[in-house]
Design a protein around this motif. Structure first.
Motif, mmCIF file in Angstrom:
data_model
loop_
_atom_site.group_PDB
_atom_site.id
_atom_site.type_symbol
_atom_site.label_atom_id
_atom_site.label_comp_id
_atom_site.label_asym_id
_atom_site.label_seq_id
_atom_site.Cartn_x
_atom_site.Cartn_y
_atom_site.Cartn_z
ATOM 1 N N UNK A 1 31.317 26.208 -56.952
ATOM 2 C CA UNK A 1 32.589 25.490 -56.859
ATOM 3 C C UNK A 1 33.337 25.829 -55.582
ATOM 4 N N UNK B 1 39.358 32.629 -71.276
ATOM 5 C CA UNK B 1 40.509 32.743 -70.386
ATOM 6 C C UNK B 1 41.259 34.032 -70.709
ATOM 7 N N UNK B 2 42.123 34.432 -69.793
ATOM 8 C CA UNK B 2 42.889 35.676 -69.964
ATOM 9 C C UNK B 2 41.991 36.846 -70.369
ATOM 10 N N UNK C 1 37.224 25.341 -54.191
ATOM 11 C CA UNK C 1 38.611 24.967 -54.477
ATOM 12 C C UNK C 1 39.157 24.098 -53.361
ATOM 13 N N UNK D 1 36.378 31.607 -57.264
ATOM 14 C CA UNK D 1 35.231 31.593 -58.160
ATOM 15 C C UNK D 1 34.131 32.542 -57.709
ATOM 16 N N UNK E 1 38.800 34.218 -66.002
ATOM 17 C CA UNK E 1 38.336 33.117 -66.841
ATOM 18 C C UNK E 1 36.848 32.897 -66.578
ATOM 19 N N UNK F 1 49.428 22.298 -52.610
ATOM 20 C CA UNK F 1 48.859 23.436 -51.890
ATOM 21 C C UNK F 1 47.393 23.113 -51.627
ATOM 22 N N UNK G 1 46.416 33.268 -52.158
ATOM 23 C CA UNK G 1 45.991 31.913 -51.810
ATOM 24 C C UNK G 1 46.631 30.862 -52.705
ATOM 25 N N UNK G 2 47.272 31.305 -53.781
ATOM 26 C CA UNK G 2 47.737 30.410 -54.863
ATOM 27 C C UNK G 2 46.639 29.423 -55.197
ATOM 28 N N UNK G 3 45.491 29.988 -55.549
ATOM 29 C CA UNK G 3 44.300 29.184 -55.840
ATOM 30 C C UNK G 3 43.421 29.939 -56.820
ATOM 31 N N UNK G 4 42.581 29.187 -57.534
ATOM 32 C CA UNK G 4 41.553 29.835 -58.338
ATOM 33 C C UNK G 4 40.387 30.145 -57.413
ATOM 34 N N UNK H 1 42.764 33.974 -60.597
ATOM 35 C CA UNK H 1 43.825 33.462 -59.747
ATOM 36 C C UNK H 1 44.015 34.389 -58.565
ATOM 37 N N UNK I 1 51.249 35.268 -65.242
ATOM 38 C CA UNK I 1 50.554 36.054 -64.222
ATOM 39 C C UNK I 1 49.285 35.412 -63.692
ATOM 40 N N UNK I 2 48.783 34.376 -64.313
ATOM 41 C CA UNK I 2 47.494 33.840 -63.888
ATOM 42 C C UNK I 2 47.354 32.389 -64.287
ATOM 43 N N UNK I 3 46.341 31.751 -63.723
ATOM 44 C CA UNK I 3 46.050 30.356 -64.047
ATOM 45 C C UNK I 3 44.558 30.187 -64.311
ATOM 46 N N UNK I 4 44.228 29.252 -65.165
ATOM 47 C CA UNK I 4 42.834 28.874 -65.387
ATOM 48 C C UNK I 4 42.768 27.360 -65.501
ATOM 49 N N UNK J 1 45.872 21.985 -55.204
ATOM 50 C CA UNK J 1 46.538 21.522 -56.419
ATOM 51 C C UNK J 1 47.777 20.718 -56.079
ATOM 52 N N UNK K 1 44.631 40.315 -61.651
ATOM 53 C CA UNK K 1 44.769 39.049 -62.361
ATOM 54 C C UNK K 1 43.794 38.982 -63.539
ATOM 55 N N UNK K 2 44.002 38.012 -64.375
ATOM 56 C CA UNK K 2 43.154 37.819 -65.546
ATOM 57 C C UNK K 2 41.983 36.912 -65.190
#
Lengths: 110, 121
Positions: B45, A50-51, B47, A101, A35, B59, A96-99, A92, B104-107, B50, A32-33
């Motif tokens: 942090x 980001x990315x 999580x 850290x 941030x 989720x 987990x479909x979560x960010x 990402x 492909x990703x989220x921020x 969302x 993943x990318x």
């Protein structure tokens, strides 16, 4: 315990360059990318990169990001006292479909 | 300029519930998911989860399953986070943030100012 690993602290003199590392695994950074977020003392976090290496509008080009394999690096050149902050990496997690850290790195500009 | 403005600080007793609001402006609210992230004093942090304002999909992080509910009101572009059965270790600044996703990703590209929730008897 954070999913991504960062050094707790880094320091450098004004005008110098500093790098902050962030390591993970193939299940997060590797696929993943990345941030990066800056949190100045007593304020809300702000998206810095980001990315992997893109800067949002208004972020100076003194800030840069890179990624290689399962690690990433934030670079800050021309350090200023106003850069003193906590810096967090994030990515990402598809599973987990979560960010997720890193634990954060405190930057001190001596 | 995109803004997320959160409700004010809360003090709650153990076992109580808290509901924090996050009002969005200057973008199409239903186009982006809203995430909630919290930060205990002196910590990093965490999580929480969302919500997708477009269809109400949510989720939640496993840690909060069963006592966390996220909702939205698209008529006012406001997201809500309700946490029940509060414990002392829920004391934290709770942030809402807009989740910006590519293929492909989220921020988290915009953050609210944070809401301090203090749980104390």
């Amino acid at each position: 315990q954070s999913v991504l690993t960062q050094p707790p602290s880094v320091s450098a003199a004004p005008g110098q360059k500093v790098t902050i590392s962030c390591s993970g695994s193939s299940s997060n950074i590797g696929n993943n990318l990345i941030s990066w977020y800056q949190q100045l003392p007593g304020t809300a976090p702000k998206l810095l990169i980001y990315d992997n290496n893109k800067r949002p509008s208004g972020i100076p080009d003194r800030f840069s990001g890179s990624k290689s394999g399962t690690s990433a690096t934030l670079g800050i050149t021309g350090l200023q006292t106003g850069d003193e902050a906590d810096y967090y990496c994030g990515t990402w997690s598809s599973s987990l479909t979560a960010v997720v850290f890193g634990g954060g790195t405190k930057l001190t500009v001596l | 300029q995109v803004q997320l403005v959160q409700s004010g600080a809360e003090v709650k007793k153990p076992g109580a519930s808290v509901k924090v609001s996050c009002k969005a402006s200057d973008y199409t609210f239903s186009d982006y998911m809203i995430s909630w992230v919290r930060q205990a004093p002196g910590q990093g942090f965490q999580w929480m989860g969302w919500i997708n304002p477009y269809n109400g999909d949510t989720n939640y992080a496993q840690k909060f399953q069963g006592r966390l509910t996220m909702t939205t009101d698209t008529s006012t572009s406001t997201a809500y986070m309700e946490l029940r059965s509060l414990r002392s270790d829920d004391t934290a600044v709770h942030y809402c943030a807009r989740l910006h996703c590519s293929t492909t990703t989220c921020s988290l590209d915009y953050w609210g100012q944070g809401t301090l929730v203090t749980v104390s008897s």
